[in-house]
Design a protein around this motif. Structure first.
Motif, PDB file in Angstrom:
ATOM      1  N   HIS A  57       0.862  -1.181   0.000  1.00  0.00           N
ATOM      2  CA  HIS A  57       0.000   0.000   0.000  1.00  0.00           C
ATOM      3  C   HIS A  57       0.897   1.228   0.000  1.00  0.00           C
ATOM      4  O   HIS A  57       1.987   1.225   0.595  1.00  0.00           O
ATOM      5  CB  HIS A  57      -0.904   0.025   1.239  1.00  0.00           C
ATOM      6  CG  HIS A  57      -2.184  -0.736   1.060  1.00  0.00           C
ATOM      7  ND1 HIS A  57      -3.107  -0.404   0.096  1.00  0.00           N
ATOM      8  CD2 HIS A  57      -2.697  -1.805   1.733  1.00  0.00           C
ATOM      9  CE1 HIS A  57      -4.134  -1.226   0.171  1.00  0.00           C
ATOM     10  NE2 HIS A  57      -3.910  -2.094   1.149  1.00  0.00           N
ATOM     11  N   THR A  59       0.778   5.614   0.350  1.00  0.00           N
ATOM     12  CA  THR A  59       0.095   6.895   0.569  1.00  0.00           C
ATOM     13  C   THR A  59       1.129   8.003   0.413  1.00  0.00           C
ATOM     14  O   THR A  59       2.181   7.976   1.071  1.00  0.00           O
ATOM     15  CB  THR A  59      -0.533   6.956   1.976  1.00  0.00           C
ATOM     16  OG1 THR A  59      -1.472   5.880   2.112  1.00  0.00           O
ATOM     17  CG2 THR A  59      -1.240   8.280   2.187  1.00  0.00           C
ATOM     18  N   SER A  70      -3.431   7.947  -2.656  1.00  0.00           N
ATOM     19  CA  SER A  70      -3.316   6.782  -1.788  1.00  0.00           C
ATOM     20  C   SER A  70      -4.066   5.599  -2.392  1.00  0.00           C
ATOM     21  O   SER A  70      -5.035   5.761  -3.142  1.00  0.00           O
ATOM     22  CB  SER A  70      -3.878   7.085  -0.397  1.00  0.00           C
ATOM     23  OG  SER A  70      -3.780   5.944   0.440  1.00  0.00           O
ATOM     24  N   THR A  71      -3.609   4.389  -2.034  1.00  0.00           N
ATOM     25  CA  THR A  71      -4.335   3.173  -2.423  1.00  0.00           C
ATOM     26  C   THR A  71      -5.364   2.791  -1.366  1.00  0.00           C
ATOM     27  O   THR A  71      -6.236   1.955  -1.623  1.00  0.00           O
ATOM     28  CB  THR A  71      -3.349   1.999  -2.587  1.00  0.00           C
ATOM     29  OG1 THR A  71      -2.637   1.806  -1.345  1.00  0.00           O
ATOM     30  CG2 THR A  71      -2.368   2.255  -3.708  1.00  0.00           C
ATOM     31  N   ARG A  72      -5.304   3.391  -0.199  1.00  0.00           N
ATOM     32  CA  ARG A  72      -6.191   3.022   0.904  1.00  0.00           C
ATOM     33  C   ARG A  72      -7.545   3.715   0.767  1.00  0.00           C
ATOM     34  O   ARG A  72      -7.629   4.877   0.358  1.00  0.00           O
ATOM     35  CB  ARG A  72      -5.547   3.392   2.245  1.00  0.00           C
ATOM     36  CG  ARG A  72      -4.231   2.648   2.522  1.00  0.00           C
ATOM     37  CD  ARG A  72      -3.688   3.015   3.897  1.00  0.00           C
ATOM     38  NE  ARG A  72      -2.426   2.365   4.175  1.00  0.00           N
ATOM     39  CZ  ARG A  72      -2.295   1.126   4.663  1.00  0.00           C
ATOM     40  NH1 ARG A  72      -3.387   0.411   4.902  1.00  0.00           N
ATOM     41  NH2 ARG A  72      -1.103   0.618   4.913  1.00  0.00           N
ATOM     42  N   GLY A  77      -8.641   5.996  -1.863  1.00  0.00           N
ATOM     43  CA  GLY A  77      -8.224   4.987  -2.831  1.00  0.00           C
ATOM     44  C   GLY A  77      -9.269   3.902  -2.991  1.00  0.00           C
ATOM     45  O   GLY A  77     -10.303   3.908  -2.329  1.00  0.00           O
ATOM     46  N   PRO A  81      -4.066  -2.947  -3.286  1.00  0.00           N
ATOM     47  CA  PRO A  81      -2.636  -2.642  -3.175  1.00  0.00           C
ATOM     48  C   PRO A  81      -1.951  -2.665  -4.537  1.00  0.00           C
ATOM     49  O   PRO A  81      -2.497  -3.185  -5.518  1.00  0.00           O
ATOM     50  CB  PRO A  81      -2.112  -3.754  -2.268  1.00  0.00           C
ATOM     51  CG  PRO A  81      -3.059  -4.888  -2.466  1.00  0.00           C
ATOM     52  CD  PRO A  81      -4.402  -4.266  -2.711  1.00  0.00           C
ATOM     53  N   ILE A  82      -0.768  -2.127  -4.574  1.00  0.00           N
ATOM     54  CA  ILE A  82       0.033  -2.091  -5.809  1.00  0.00           C
ATOM     55  C   ILE A  82       0.875  -3.370  -5.884  1.00  0.00           C
ATOM     56  O   ILE A  82       1.389  -3.852  -4.875  1.00  0.00           O
ATOM     57  CB  ILE A  82       0.940  -0.852  -5.822  1.00  0.00           C
ATOM     58  CG1 ILE A  82       0.090   0.426  -5.798  1.00  0.00           C
ATOM     59  CG2 ILE A  82       1.864  -0.866  -7.040  1.00  0.00           C
ATOM     60  CD1 ILE A  82       0.909   1.688  -5.596  1.00  0.00           C
ATOM     61  N   GLU A 188      -9.149  -5.668  -4.927  1.00  0.00           N
ATOM     62  CA  GLU A 188      -9.647  -5.011  -3.718  1.00  0.00           C
ATOM     63  C   GLU A 188     -10.087  -6.010  -2.657  1.00  0.00           C
ATOM     64  O   GLU A 188     -10.474  -5.617  -1.554  1.00  0.00           O
ATOM     65  CB  GLU A 188     -10.839  -4.104  -4.063  1.00  0.00           C
ATOM     66  CG  GLU A 188     -10.503  -2.972  -5.022  1.00  0.00           C
ATOM     67  CD  GLU A 188     -10.685  -3.381  -6.481  1.00  0.00           C
ATOM     68  OE1 GLU A 188     -10.752  -4.599  -6.757  1.00  0.00           O
ATOM     69  OE2 GLU A 188     -10.737  -2.495  -7.351  1.00  0.00           O
TER      70      GLU A 188
END
Length: 629
Positions: A57, A59, A70-72, A77, A81-82, A188
Motif C-alpha cells: 500500500h 500513501t 493513496s491506495t487506501r 483509494g 494494493p500495488i 480489492e
C-alpha cells in the motif's frame, strides 16, 4: 610472502555484467535525496530482491501532511494494493531503492526529493499534470507481501506464484481437457468466484475460462497449487466468469487436479489423439519417439452412423497384440504418428482422416475407400532401439544391410520419406562405428577389405538418399548427397549418373550433360545408359526452348509503346513422351543390394523448366542483347 602472480587479477573469471537501465538510474542518487524512517517493524529476516513480486500500500503526502494520493480507502483509494515485479516493472527511483530494504509487514516513511520520484528526468512512470512532482514528498509504504513469481506475459499482465509444487513436468496446452479447483477475488479483495463443490472442467483453447487464467494454467503440472494474477486485457468474460463490472485485477487461486492429453497431431484438427488412461513414465521422454519394436492392442472403428468395429486384436487376432517396428511403413501413417506419442500402458482414442488411415495403405476388405477411422489403442510395451556398443565390424555390417533392405522395400512401395530415414539411420550407425575404429584402433577406411566394404556401403547409402530426394522433388539435396560420394571419389560412375539426372530435373542441362559425358569417358560399359539419358536430356531441352519460343513470340515485334501478348495463337497441346525412354540399364552388378535404378525425371512443368534457365533461353531465341527499361 605474496608473489607477483598472486597479485594478478583473474581476468578469466572477471566478467563485466552489462549495466542495466536501473543501475544507471541508481547512480543518480545523492546523499540526502532519499531518507527512510521505520514506523512499524516487519517480520522475518529476508528482504525483496530482483525478480520478486512486491505487494504494498502507498500513501503520498506533502511535508505538511496533506494526502495527495493513496491506495487506501480511508484516503480516497480503491483499497487495492500495488503489485510490482522488482527489476521488471516500471517504478519511481525512490521505491526502486527503498522497497528492497523492507521486511514483510513493515511500514516505513520515505522522504524523497523530486529527482527520487516523479520529478526525475525521463522518469519511466507518468503522473497527472496536477501532481506536485517538483516538491519534496513523503511516501508511506506498507509492504504486505513479497515472493518469487513466474512472469507469463511480457506485459506483466499474467503472473504466477507457486504455493505447492506439482508432480512431473508435463503441462496442459490447447486442446487439453482440464479439471481444476478455482476461486477468484478482485485486487480489492472482493470475491469474484467462490470455490464450487466440484472441480471445474474445461478445454483449453475454447474460451471457456479467462484468457489470462488459461495462460497461467498452461504452466502448471498435475497437483500444483498456485495463485495466478491477471490484469488488463487478459481479463476476458467467459462462461466461468461473466459480468465483471469494471474489475481491473483478479487473483485466481488454482489447484490443478488432472488433465487429459488431447493432441492435434497435424495442427489442423483432422488427426486427434485423446488420452483415455495415463501410462507409465514422463511424456515425452518415455515415449517411443525413435524407431522401436512396439506391441499394441487396438480396435478399429468406422466413423459411420453405426460405428462399426472392423478389427479388434483381442477378438480377431486370438487375443494376441499387434507387434510391429515403427519407421517401416507397416501400419497406417496416422496410427504410427499417434503411437509414437504414447507412454507404456497408455490407452488412447485416435480419430484419423482417410489419407492418414487406409486410403494410402493396404485397406481391409470391410473398410470402404475414403473412410474416417477411429482407433482405440493400448500401448503394452516397446523395445528401445538397439545399442551397437561392443559390436564387431561384421555384426555392424549385417545390421546396416538389414536397415538398408528395409529402406529398399519402402522405396519400392513409394514411401520415399520413410526410405530416406532408414538410409540415413544406416549412415549414422556406420559412420559412428567407423569413427570409433579410426580413433581407437587407428584403422583407415582405404587400407583393407573392411575399409573398402565400409566405403562402398556408405556410398550406396548416400546415393539411395539422393534417389529418395529426387523422387520427392528436392533436386538440390539430391545433388548434395551425390557430392558426398564424388568428393571422396570423383570418378564414381553411379554418382555421376544420379547427379546428372538431378541436374536434368532441376533444368540445369549443361551440368547434367557434363556429368553424363564424364560418366561415359570413365566407364565404356555405361554408354547405353548415358546415351539414353542424353537423348532424354536433348528432348527436354528442346521442349523447354520450344515453350520459351511460344511464350515470347511477338513480344518484341511491336513498336515502342505498344503492348504485345506473349504466345498468342499458340494453343497446341504438348504431347506426352513415350514412357519407354524412362527406363535405363542398371549400372551395378546383379548381386549388389541396391535400390532399383531411379526412373528418368517426369516431364518438367513450364515454369520449373523455364525459370532456372532464363538467361540461356533468352540467348537461344536471340534476346540476349535486350535491355529492360
Amino acid at each position: 610472502m605474496a608473489t607477483d602472480e598472486d597479485r594478478l587479477p583473474d581476468y578469466k573469471t572477471q566478467k563485466k555484467k552489462p549495466t542495466s537501465d536501473e543501475d544507471k538510474r541508481k547512480k543518480k542518487i545523492v546523499p540526502g535525496s532519499l531518507m527512510k524512517a521505520v514506523i512499524r517493524p516487519g517480520g522475518g529476516e529476508v528482504t525483496p530482491t530482483d525478480g520478486d513480486q512486491v505487494i504494498y500500500h502507498c500513501t503520498i503526502r506533502t511535508l505538511d501532511g496533506v494526502v495527495i494520493q493513496s491506495t487506501r480507502r480511508e484516503f480516497g483509494g480503491n483499497g487495492a494494493p500495488i503489485r510490482h515485479v522488482l527489476g521488471k516493472s516500471k517504478m519511481i527511483l525512490g521505491l526502486l531503492e527503498g522497497i528492497p530494504t523492507m521486511l514483510t509487514g513493515e511500514v516505513a516513511m520515505f522522504k524523497m526529493k523530486p529527482e527520487m520520484h516523479y520529478g526525475e528526468e525521463d522518469c519511466p512512470v507518468s503522473v497527472d499534470d496536477r501532481f506536485p512532482k517538483d516538491s519534496e514528498l513523503h511516501f508511506e509504504i506498507e509492504l504486505i507481501d513479497f515472493s518469487k513469481v513466474k512472469v507469463i506475459s511480457e506485459d506483466l499482465g499474467v503472473l504466477k506464484k507457486v504455493i505447492d509444487e506439482g508432480q512431473g513436468w508435463e503441462t496442459p496446452r490447447e486442446p487439453y481437457e482440464v479439471k481444476a479447483w478455482i476461486s477468484a477475488r478482485s485486487g480489492e479483495g472482493k470475491m469474484v468466484l467462490s470455490r464450487a463443490k466440484q472441480p471445474v472442467h474445461f478445454t483449453l483453447g475454447k474460451s471457456e475460462i479467462p484468457k489470462g487464467l488459461e495462460m497461467g494454467i498452461g504452466t502448471m503440472s498435475r497437483g500444483e497449487k498456485a495463485v495466478i494474477y491477471v490484469t488488463g486485457q487478459h481479463i476476458t468474460e467467459t462462461p466461468l466468469i461473466s459480468a465483471l463490472g469494471g474489475v481491473e485485477e483478479i487473483y485466481f487461486e488454482v489447484e490443478l487436479v488432472h488433465f487429459v492429453q488431447v493432441r492435434d497431431v497435424l495442427g489442423d484438427g483432422r488427426l486427434i489423439k485423446r488420452r483415455i488412461r495415463d501410462g507409465r513414465g514422463e511424456f515425452p521422454m518415455d515415449c517411443p519417439l525413435h524407431d522401436s519394436l512396439l506391441r499394441v492392442h487396438y480396435k478399429g472403428i468406422l466413423l459411420n452412423g453405426a460405428k462399426t468395429v472392423f478389427y479388434d486384436t483381442k477378438v480377431d487376432n486370438h487375443g494376441q497384440p499387434l507387434e510391429f517396428s515403427s519407421g517401416e511403413g507397416l501400419v497406417p501413417e496416422g496410427f504410427e504418428m499417434c503411437v509414437r506419442l504414447m507412454l507404456p500402458g497408455e490407452l488412447a482414442l485416435v480419430t484419423c482422416p482417410p489419407e492418414y488411415a487406409y486410403d494410402k495403405f493396404q485397406r481391409p476388405a470391410n473398410v470402404p475407400e475414403g473412410a474416417h477411422i477411429q482407433w482405440e489403442i493400448e500401448l503394452l510395451e516397446f523395445e528401445m532401439p538397439k545399442d551397437w556398443t561392443g559390436f564387431n565390424f561384421r555384426q555392424i555390417m549385417e545390421d546396416v544391410e538389414k536397415i538398408k533392405g528395409t529402406g529398399n522395400r519402402l522405396f519400392k512401395e513409394g514411401k520415399y520419406q520413410l526410405a530416406k530415414a532408414k538410409y540415413e539411420k544406416a549412415c549414422v550407425v556406420l559412420g559412428s562405428f567407423w569413427q570409433v575404429l579410426r580413433e581407437f584402433k587407428h584403422v583407415n577406411p582405404q587400407d583393407d577389405d573392411e575399409g573398402k566394404e565400409f566405403s562402398d556401403t556408405r556410398n550406396l547409402l548416400h546415393l539411395n538418399v539422393a534417389a529418395c530426394f529426387l523422387k520427392m522433388g528436392d533436386c538440390r539435396k539430391s545433388i548434395e548427397e551425390c557430392n558426398k560420394v564424388l568428393d571422396a571419389n570423383p570418378i564414381h560412375v553411379k554418382a555421376l549418373y544420379r547427379r546428372g539426372m538431378a541436374y536434368m530435373t532441376a533444368g540445369d542441362f549443361e551440368e547434367a550433360r557434363n556429368d553424363l559425358n564424364k560418366m561415359m569417358s570413365i566407364d565404356k560399359s555405361s554408354e547405353p545408359t548415358a546415351k539414353a539419358a542424353l537423348l532424354k536430356l536433348k528432348k527436354e531441352e528442346q521442349e523447354v526452348h520450344r515453350r520459351a519460343s511460344y511464350q515470347f513470340k511477338g513480344l518484341f515485334d511491336k513498336n515502342p509503346g505498344e503492348i504485345s501478348e506473349a504466345g498468342v495463337g499458340e494453343r497446341e497441346e504438348i504431347a506426352t513422351e513415350n514412357n519407354n525412354d524412362e527406363h535405363h540399364h542398371d549400372l551395378v552388378n546383379n548381386n549388389e543390394q541396391d535400390i532399383e535404378q531411379v526412373a528418368a525425371p517426369t516431364r518438367l512443368s513450364f515454369m520449373l523448366g523455364l525459370l532456372p534457365k532464363v538467361k540461356r533461353l533468352f540467348t537461344a531465341v536471340g534476346l540476349n542483347r535486350c535491355t529492360i527499361l
